[in-house]
Design a protein around this motif. Structure first.
Motif, short mmCIF file in Angstrom:
data_model
loop_
_atom_site.label_atom_id
_atom_site.label_comp_id
_atom_site.label_asym_id
_atom_site.label_seq_id
_atom_site.Cartn_x
_atom_site.Cartn_y
_atom_site.Cartn_z
N LEU A 176 -0.48 -59.52 -52.19
CA LEU A 176 0.09 -58.59 -51.32
C LEU A 176 -0.26 -59.25 -49.96
N THR A 177 0.71 -58.42 -48.97
CA THR A 177 0.69 -58.90 -47.62
C THR A 177 -0.52 -58.60 -46.86
N VAL A 178 -0.87 -59.59 -46.04
CA VAL A 178 -2.15 -59.19 -45.20
C VAL A 178 -1.87 -59.17 -43.80
N SER A 179 -2.48 -58.70 -42.81
CA SER A 179 -2.47 -58.70 -41.45
C SER A 179 -2.22 -60.05 -41.01
N GLU A 180 -1.35 -60.56 -40.15
CA GLU A 180 -1.31 -61.79 -39.44
C GLU A 180 -2.07 -62.14 -38.00
N PRO A 181 -3.25 -62.79 -38.10
CA PRO A 181 -4.03 -62.82 -36.65
C PRO A 181 -2.90 -63.80 -35.83
N LEU A 182 -2.67 -63.19 -34.69
CA LEU A 182 -2.17 -64.23 -33.56
C LEU A 182 -2.50 -64.60 -32.36
N ALA A 183 -3.74 -63.82 -32.03
CA ALA A 183 -4.26 -64.34 -30.87
C ALA A 183 -5.96 -63.75 -30.90
N MET A 184 -6.80 -64.39 -30.57
CA MET A 184 -8.02 -64.02 -30.40
C MET A 184 -8.49 -63.77 -29.01
N GLY A 185 -8.82 -62.69 -28.44
CA GLY A 185 -9.24 -62.42 -27.10
C GLY A 185 -10.68 -62.76 -26.97
N VAL A 186 -11.18 -62.97 -25.82
CA VAL A 186 -12.53 -63.17 -25.51
C VAL A 186 -13.14 -61.90 -24.82
N PRO A 187 -14.33 -61.72 -24.69
CA PRO A 187 -14.86 -60.53 -23.96
C PRO A 187 -14.42 -60.60 -22.47
N GLY A 188 -14.27 -59.59 -21.94
CA GLY A 188 -13.99 -59.52 -20.36
C GLY A 188 -13.88 -57.85 -20.08
N ASP A 189 -13.51 -57.71 -18.80
CA ASP A 189 -13.63 -56.31 -18.27
C ASP A 189 -14.60 -55.52 -18.72
N GLY A 190 -15.72 -56.06 -18.84
CA GLY A 190 -16.86 -55.17 -19.37
C GLY A 190 -16.96 -54.90 -20.89
N TYR A 191 -15.93 -55.31 -21.56
CA TYR A 191 -15.84 -55.38 -22.92
C TYR A 191 -16.63 -56.62 -23.58
N PRO A 192 -17.84 -56.39 -24.43
CA PRO A 192 -18.55 -57.60 -24.80
C PRO A 192 -18.27 -58.44 -25.97
N PHE A 193 -17.40 -58.12 -26.63
CA PHE A 193 -16.95 -59.01 -27.70
C PHE A 193 -15.57 -59.64 -28.03
N PRO A 194 -15.50 -60.59 -28.78
CA PRO A 194 -14.21 -61.09 -29.09
C PRO A 194 -13.30 -60.22 -29.79
N TRP A 195 -12.21 -60.09 -29.68
CA TRP A 195 -11.14 -59.09 -30.35
C TRP A 195 -9.73 -59.76 -30.51
N SER A 196 -8.92 -59.02 -31.12
CA SER A 196 -7.88 -59.68 -31.84
C SER A 196 -6.46 -58.93 -31.48
N VAL A 197 -5.56 -59.62 -31.74
CA VAL A 197 -4.04 -59.17 -31.65
C VAL A 197 -3.47 -59.54 -33.24
N TYR A 198 -2.96 -58.69 -34.04
CA TYR A 198 -2.41 -59.09 -35.41
C TYR A 198 -1.16 -58.51 -35.40
N ARG A 199 -0.35 -59.05 -36.15
CA ARG A 199 1.26 -58.33 -36.61
C ARG A 199 0.72 -57.15 -37.42
N TRP A 200 1.45 -56.07 -37.21
CA TRP A 200 1.18 -54.82 -37.60
C TRP A 200 1.99 -54.76 -39.23
N LEU A 201 1.26 -54.23 -40.27
CA LEU A 201 1.88 -54.15 -41.40
C LEU A 201 2.47 -52.91 -41.60
#
Length: 109
Positions: free
Chosen positions: A84-109
């Protein structure tokens, strides 16, 4: 953070405004796309639709932070072998603007 608010961590509210600010600094090519919360985004991540073909996921709690790196490492390797198709990670963000964790941008399924 109020203990009943699943969209917040400490004093950080996870909302479309935060997503827009993080994108503006880290991935400005996507910063002007429409952002809308996904109604049922789950317990571990707050998920937002980004334009028509992307999504943004931000871990809500420290225990889910490792998931970001694991998905970026393993999903591209596993995807060709899955039935099956799985979400494709496109970019990994780093903590910033008071948000304390890494985060991600994915291709929408």
């Amino acid at each position: 953070m109020s203990s009943g608010d699943p969209h917040a961590h400490d004093d950080v509210t996870i909302d479309a405004g935060l997503v827009r600010r993080l994108l503006a600094v880290q991935f400005p090519q996507w910063a002007e796309l429409p952002i809308s919360p996904v109604p049922r985004s789950g317990m571990d991540n707050a998920t937002f639709r980004l334009g028509n073909v992307l999504s943004v996921r931000l871990p809500r709690y420290p225990r889910w932070v490792g998931q970001v790196e694991r998905e970026h490492r393993w999903l591209p390797l596993l995807a060709p072998h899955l039935p099956l198709t799985v979400s494709e990670p496109l970019a990994m963000g780093v903590p910033g603007d008071g948000y304390p964790f890494p985060w991600s941008v994915y291709r929408w399924l």
